[in-house]
Write a protein that holds these residues in place. Structure first.
Motif, PDB file in Angstrom:
ATOM      1  N   LYS A   1       0.851  -1.195   0.000  1.00 28.04           N
ATOM      2  CA  LYS A   1       0.000   0.000   0.000  1.00 28.04           C
ATOM      3  C   LYS A   1       0.888   1.247   0.000  1.00 28.04           C
ATOM      4  O   LYS A   1       1.855   1.320   0.759  1.00 28.04           O
ATOM      5  CB  LYS A   1      -0.910   0.009   1.226  1.00 28.04           C
ATOM      6  CG  LYS A   1      -1.865  -1.187   1.266  1.00 28.04           C
ATOM      7  CD  LYS A   1      -3.149  -0.839   1.967  1.00 28.04           C
ATOM      8  CE  LYS A   1      -4.111  -2.007   2.021  1.00 28.04           C
ATOM      9  NZ  LYS A   1      -4.464  -2.576   0.721  1.00 28.04           N
ATOM     10  N   LEU A   2       0.498   2.196  -0.839  1.00 28.40           N
ATOM     11  CA  LEU A   2       1.323   3.406  -0.962  1.00 28.40           C
ATOM     12  C   LEU A   2       1.507   4.072   0.397  1.00 28.40           C
ATOM     13  O   LEU A   2       2.598   4.492   0.751  1.00 28.40           O
ATOM     14  CB  LEU A   2       0.686   4.384  -1.956  1.00 28.40           C
ATOM     15  CG  LEU A   2       1.551   5.589  -2.312  1.00 28.40           C
ATOM     16  CD1 LEU A   2       2.820   5.161  -3.041  1.00 28.40           C
ATOM     17  CD2 LEU A   2       0.784   6.595  -3.154  1.00 28.40           C
ATOM     18  N   LYS A   3       0.438   4.144   1.166  1.00 28.18           N
ATOM     19  CA  LYS A   3       0.501   4.839   2.456  1.00 28.18           C
ATOM     20  C   LYS A   3       1.477   4.146   3.406  1.00 28.18           C
ATOM     21  O   LYS A   3       2.220   4.810   4.132  1.00 28.18           O
ATOM     22  CB  LYS A   3      -0.898   4.893   3.064  1.00 28.18           C
ATOM     23  CG  LYS A   3      -1.093   6.104   3.888  1.00 28.18           C
ATOM     24  CD  LYS A   3      -2.530   6.373   4.203  1.00 28.18           C
ATOM     25  CE  LYS A   3      -2.574   7.674   4.980  1.00 28.18           C
ATOM     26  NZ  LYS A   3      -3.894   8.181   5.187  1.00 28.18           N
ATOM     27  N   ASP A   4       1.486   2.823   3.384  1.00 28.04           N
ATOM     28  CA  ASP A   4       2.422   2.097   4.249  1.00 28.04           C
ATOM     29  C   ASP A   4       3.855   2.273   3.745  1.00 28.04           C
ATOM     30  O   ASP A   4       4.781   2.511   4.520  1.00 28.04           O
ATOM     31  CB  ASP A   4       2.102   0.595   4.263  1.00 28.04           C
ATOM     32  CG  ASP A   4       0.727   0.339   4.859  1.00 28.04           C
ATOM     33  OD1 ASP A   4       0.230   1.233   5.572  1.00 28.04           O
ATOM     34  OD2 ASP A   4       0.152  -0.732   4.595  1.00 28.04           O
ATOM     35  N   TYR A   5       4.001   2.137   2.434  1.00 26.96           N
ATOM     36  CA  TYR A   5       5.346   2.204   1.870  1.00 26.96           C
ATOM     37  C   TYR A   5       5.973   3.583   2.114  1.00 26.96           C
ATOM     38  O   TYR A   5       7.188   3.698   2.275  1.00 26.96           O
ATOM     39  CB  TYR A   5       5.267   1.907   0.370  1.00 26.96           C
ATOM     40  CG  TYR A   5       6.616   1.873  -0.301  1.00 26.96           C
ATOM     41  CD1 TYR A   5       7.609   0.994   0.134  1.00 26.96           C
ATOM     42  CD2 TYR A   5       6.900   2.729  -1.359  1.00 26.96           C
ATOM     43  CE1 TYR A   5       8.857   0.970  -0.473  1.00 26.96           C
ATOM     44  CE2 TYR A   5       8.136   2.710  -1.982  1.00 26.96           C
ATOM     45  CZ  TYR A   5       9.111   1.835  -1.528  1.00 26.96           C
ATOM     46  OH  TYR A   5      10.334   1.818  -2.123  1.00 26.96           O
ATOM     47  N   TRP A   6       5.141   4.597   2.152  1.00 22.94           N
ATOM     48  CA  TRP A   6       5.639   5.957   2.379  1.00 22.94           C
ATOM     49  C   TRP A   6       5.474   6.395   3.831  1.00 22.94           C
ATOM     50  O   TRP A   6       5.380   7.591   4.105  1.00 22.94           O
ATOM     51  CB  TRP A   6       4.903   6.933   1.455  1.00 22.94           C
ATOM     52  CG  TRP A   6       5.371   6.908   0.033  1.00 22.94           C
ATOM     53  CD1 TRP A   6       6.337   6.124  -0.513  1.00 22.94           C
ATOM     54  CD2 TRP A   6       4.881   7.744  -1.041  1.00 22.94           C
ATOM     55  NE1 TRP A   6       6.487   6.401  -1.860  1.00 22.94           N
ATOM     56  CE2 TRP A   6       5.606   7.388  -2.205  1.00 22.94           C
ATOM     57  CE3 TRP A   6       3.916   8.737  -1.132  1.00 22.94           C
ATOM     58  CZ2 TRP A   6       5.381   8.009  -3.443  1.00 22.94           C
ATOM     59  CZ3 TRP A   6       3.690   9.356  -2.360  1.00 22.94           C
ATOM     60  CH2 TRP A   6       4.426   8.986  -3.505  1.00 22.94           C
ATOM     61  N   TYR A   7       5.436   5.440   4.751  1.00 24.36           N
ATOM     62  CA  TYR A   7       5.178   5.828   6.145  1.00 24.36           C
ATOM     63  C   TYR A   7       6.241   6.798   6.647  1.00 24.36           C
ATOM     64  O   TYR A   7       5.980   7.653   7.493  1.00 24.36           O
ATOM     65  CB  TYR A   7       5.099   4.581   7.062  1.00 24.36           C
ATOM     66  CG  TYR A   7       6.444   3.958   7.363  1.00 24.36           C
ATOM     67  CD1 TYR A   7       7.054   3.111   6.446  1.00 24.36           C
ATOM     68  CD2 TYR A   7       7.119   4.251   8.540  1.00 24.36           C
ATOM     69  CE1 TYR A   7       8.301   2.570   6.688  1.00 24.36           C
ATOM     70  CE2 TYR A   7       8.368   3.711   8.786  1.00 24.36           C
ATOM     71  CZ  TYR A   7       8.953   2.872   7.868  1.00 24.36           C
ATOM     72  OH  TYR A   7      10.193   2.354   8.096  1.00 24.36           O
ATOM     73  N   ALA A   8       7.465   6.681   6.139  1.00 21.98           N
ATOM     74  CA  ALA A   8       8.536   7.571   6.604  1.00 21.98           C
ATOM     75  C   ALA A   8       8.787   8.713   5.621  1.00 21.98           C
ATOM     76  O   ALA A   8       9.783   9.410   5.714  1.00 21.98           O
ATOM     77  CB  ALA A   8       9.805   6.766   6.811  1.00 21.98           C
ATOM     78  N   GLY A   9       7.880   8.889   4.669  1.00 19.24           N
ATOM     79  CA  GLY A   9       8.060   9.936   3.664  1.00 19.24           C
ATOM     80  C   GLY A   9       8.071   9.328   2.277  1.00 19.24           C
ATOM     81  O   GLY A   9       8.326   8.128   2.120  1.00 19.24           O
ATOM     82  N   PRO A  10       7.772  10.144   1.258  1.00 22.08           N
ATOM     83  CA  PRO A  10       7.678   9.612  -0.098  1.00 22.08           C
ATOM     84  C   PRO A  10       9.007   9.071  -0.615  1.00 22.08           C
ATOM     85  O   PRO A  10      10.060   9.647  -0.350  1.00 22.08           O
ATOM     86  CB  PRO A  10       7.211  10.810  -0.930  1.00 22.08           C
ATOM     87  CG  PRO A  10       7.387  12.011  -0.081  1.00 22.08           C
ATOM     88  CD  PRO A  10       7.442  11.573   1.336  1.00 22.08           C
ATOM     89  N   ARG A  11       8.952   7.957  -1.306  1.00 20.37           N
ATOM     90  CA  ARG A  11      10.132   7.379  -1.982  1.00 20.37           C
ATOM     91  C   ARG A  11       9.768   7.228  -3.441  1.00 20.37           C
ATOM     92  O   ARG A  11       8.860   6.459  -3.780  1.00 20.37           O
ATOM     93  CB  ARG A  11      10.430   5.995  -1.424  1.00 20.37           C
ATOM     94  CG  ARG A  11      11.117   5.970  -0.081  1.00 20.37           C
ATOM     95  CD  ARG A  11      11.020   4.582   0.513  1.00 20.37           C
ATOM     96  NE  ARG A  11      11.791   3.600  -0.262  1.00 20.37           N
ATOM     97  CZ  ARG A  11      13.085   3.371  -0.096  1.00 20.37           C
ATOM     98  NH1 ARG A  11      13.767   4.040   0.793  1.00 20.37           N
ATOM     99  NH2 ARG A  11      13.715   2.449  -0.797  1.00 20.37           N
ATOM    100  N   THR A  12      10.444   7.971  -4.289  1.00 23.45           N
ATOM    101  CA  THR A  12      10.141   7.904  -5.722  1.00 23.45           C
ATOM    102  C   THR A  12      11.437   7.937  -6.516  1.00 23.45           C
ATOM    103  O   THR A  12      12.486   8.299  -5.980  1.00 23.45           O
ATOM    104  CB  THR A  12       9.330   9.128  -6.203  1.00 23.45           C
ATOM    105  OG1 THR A  12      10.189  10.289  -6.236  1.00 23.45           O
ATOM    106  CG2 THR A  12       8.136   9.414  -5.312  1.00 23.45           C
ATOM    107  N   ASN A  13      11.340   7.590  -7.774  1.00 28.24           N
ATOM    108  CA  ASN A  13      12.441   7.866  -8.670  1.00 28.24           C
ATOM    109  C   ASN A  13      12.005   9.022  -9.562  1.00 28.24           C
ATOM    110  O   ASN A  13      11.019   8.919 -10.301  1.00 28.24           O
ATOM    111  CB  ASN A  13      12.783   6.636  -9.519  1.00 28.24           C
ATOM    112  CG  ASN A  13      14.052   6.864 -10.338  1.00 28.24           C
ATOM    113  OD1 ASN A  13      14.753   7.867 -10.149  1.00 28.24           O
ATOM    114  ND2 ASN A  13      14.334   5.935 -11.243  1.00 28.24           N
TER     115      ASN A  13
END
Ligand code: NA7
Length: 538
Positions: free
Chosen positions: A403-415
């Motif tokens: 889930k995007l919200k879980d994956y970004w729990y510590a802040g957005p991670r993108t390329n």
């Protein structure tokens, strides 16, 4: 070149949002790549930001000739702005003009708010649902929900008790609000509050501004465009656009190549005086060290604070307004029409929330630590859950149930702000990690749309239909985003929404890419030239 036949039950691409980004993405995928593409839009019309933000005084802070598309000659030659800064109704008309010129409306579904999207690895499809129960599947999913689309309504106790009316500027009623004879409280003095307050004060009986953090603002000097200027824009469109694409912030002007700290004080004063007369965001561009060197920034900050003290006649109000605790332009720098002047009106009061914080909202108004302020209307000009809020509302689930919200729990991670590991075939236009809110948005959107389109075209040619950025690439890009932010004064402002600080519980991570639009584009181009390095394509 369509990768699907008409009988397929899924689309090639589904785009969420019909603002600048969604409109251009639809056009480029449908009309350039021949894809079966559609847009889902929550509102009942196009416009995105400019559909929702209808508050009094809503106006763009980018100059009109740079706040438009340049990719199609029909859009450049067929449109004429009336003023230096376009107001919300005019921008909405413009986006409708774009929609009709490119014949986009037939592929946009309105009143369709997306509330779920799930990746189906076996079929390499996104399954998307809307609030009213529609289900649509597509090979590619493109988020064009914008950076500032999720309203931030602060949790202030007692709002439900309030007997008057209240509004958030980002969800303004289409029929407008009549302030005549009303006692109005405005919470928030960001770009929005600074635009709205002088307009509301024209008809309201009383306006009380609740200021938590004092803010800089530069006079916009809005004015009607002359026929000569309008002609010059059309004649010089190519050059104007070239400047925007090579500018650090995507505007139609470049940052001066001189240092405030190396300029003698008298000359510096003259430069600031001239820039103050010119007005707008050009003020920030007169020295190249304003955003990177505290001593340089102090010269601009002191200049503006002096102006505030001169403009505001009541010395107590002037002190509260000029008591600014962060470097100039290290938070989003507003520009205004009569903002500081408005405090000279008898019907405008100012409450310093640092001295007397809000305790609660009552039936009759707002109670601060020292008194109750009776109000008929409360306007929340309190901003947005910026950059990630709109994406989270889509409830996106990627591969392996991520889930995007879980994956970004510590802040957005993108390329590059374009893709997220674990979310194949999902693209995020002006996503966190891209220049986005630090850049004039139309050229940044054009660049993103064109990069995505080129990428999908390359994949089509190879017969590929799955793309996912790698964890390593996102890790490295995150480091670059942080490095770029740390090199500026923006990083040090702990209460800025660039860092997510305006939303309780939101992780403090600097979200936009502060390395400059010019540098960012070179990086994106290099990634593509290297065969989409950092992206796994199959
Ligand atoms: P901003 O820039 O986030 O400004 C919001 C304002 O609301 C700002 O002054 C905040 O003070 C204030 N605020 C937020 N929450 C509260 C509470 N709980 N109490 C008091 N004051 C509060 O949003 P805007 O809509 O003005 O601008 C957003 C972007 O839209 C802008 O950059 C343009 O690109 C268009 P704070 O500074 O956090 O102390």
């Amino acid at each position: 070149m369509s990768s699907s036949t008409q009988s397929d039950s899924h689309l090639d691409a589904l785009i969420i949002g019909a603002g600048f980004a969604g409109l251009y993405q639809l056009h480029s995928l449908r009309d350039r790549l021949g894809m079966r593409a559609q847009v889902l839009e929550a509102g009942d019309g196009v416009g995105g930001t400019w559909y929702w933000n209808r508050y009094p005084g809503a106006r763009c802070d980018s100059e009109s000739h740079s706040y438009m598309f340049y990719f199609d000659e029909r859009l450049v030659q067929g449109w004429e702005w009336s003023q230096r800064y376009p107001g919300q109704p005019e921008i909405l008309r413009y986006l409708n003009f774009v929609t009709d010129t490119l014949d986009l409306r037939r592929d946009i579904t309105f009143n369709a708010r997306v509330n779920g999207a799930e990746w189906d690895e076996a079929n390499r499809l996104w399954h998307v649902r809307t609030e009213d129960g529609r289900q649509i599947s597509a090979r590619y999913l493109v988020s064009a929900v914008g950076c500032l689309s999720s309203a931030n309504l602060p949790q202030i106790a007692g709002l439900e008790d309030f007997q008057g009316d209240w509004y958030h500027t980002g969800q303004w009623p289409h029929e407008g609000v009549d302030f005549t004879g009303k006692r109005v409280g405005v919470i928030g003095t960001g770009a929005t509050g600074i635009q709205a307050i002088p307009v509301i004060a024209q008809t309201a009986a009383q306006v009380t501004v609740f200021q938590r953090t004092a803010n800089y603002s530069i006079p916009a000097r809005n004015q009607p465009l002359t026929p000569e200027f309008k002609r010059e824009i059309k004649e010089n469109a190519t050059e104007i656009y070239a400047t925007m694409r090579k500018a650090t912030n995507g505007h139609a002007f470049l940052i001066d190549d001189r240092l405030a700290v190396a300029t003698p004080e008298e000359d510096r004063q003259e430069i600031y005086d001239k820039a103050w007369e010119v007005g707008g965001l050009r003020f920030r561009a007169v020295f190249k060290d304003i955003l990177v060197d505290q001593a340089a920034n102090d010269t601009a900050a002191d200049y503006i604070k002096d102006k505030i003290r001169q403009m505001v006649k009541d010395p107590k109000k002037a002190e509260v307004l000029a008591d600014i605790d962060h470097p100039f332009a290290a938070k989003r720098p507003p520009i205004d029409t009569n903002y500081f002047d408005v405090y000279n009106r008898d019907n405008v009061g100012l409450v310093d929330l640092r001295a007397t914080p809000i305790e609660r909202i009552t039936q009759a108004g707002i109670r601060t630590s020292d008194q109750e302020h009776p109000l008929d209307i409360i306007v929340f000009a309190t901003g947005f859950d910026a950059m990630t809020g709109g994406l989270f509302k889509l409830n996106i689930t990627g591969s392996g149930g991520r889930k995007l919200k879980d994956y970004w729990y510590a802040g957005p991670r993108t390329n590059l702000g374009l893709q997220v590991p674990g979310f194949p075939n999902l693209f995020t236009i002006t996503g966190p990690g891209s220049p986005s809110v630090l850049c004039n948005l139309p050229p940044q959107i054009e660049q993103h749309v064109e990069w995505i389109t080129e990428c999908l075209k390359t994949m089509q040619a190879k017969g590929a239909d799955r793309i996912e950025t790698t964890e390593d690439a996102a890790e490295q890009w995150g480091e670059e985003v942080e490095r770029a932010a740390r090199a500026t004064l923006l990083f040090g402002v702990k209460h800025s929404w660039y860092l997510g600080a305006n939303v309780p519980g939101k992780p403090r991570v600097f979200m936009p890419y502060a390395g400059g639009f010019d540098r960012y584009q070179k990086i994106c181009d290099q990634v593509a030239a290297d065969g989409y390095k950092g992206f796994a394509i199959s």
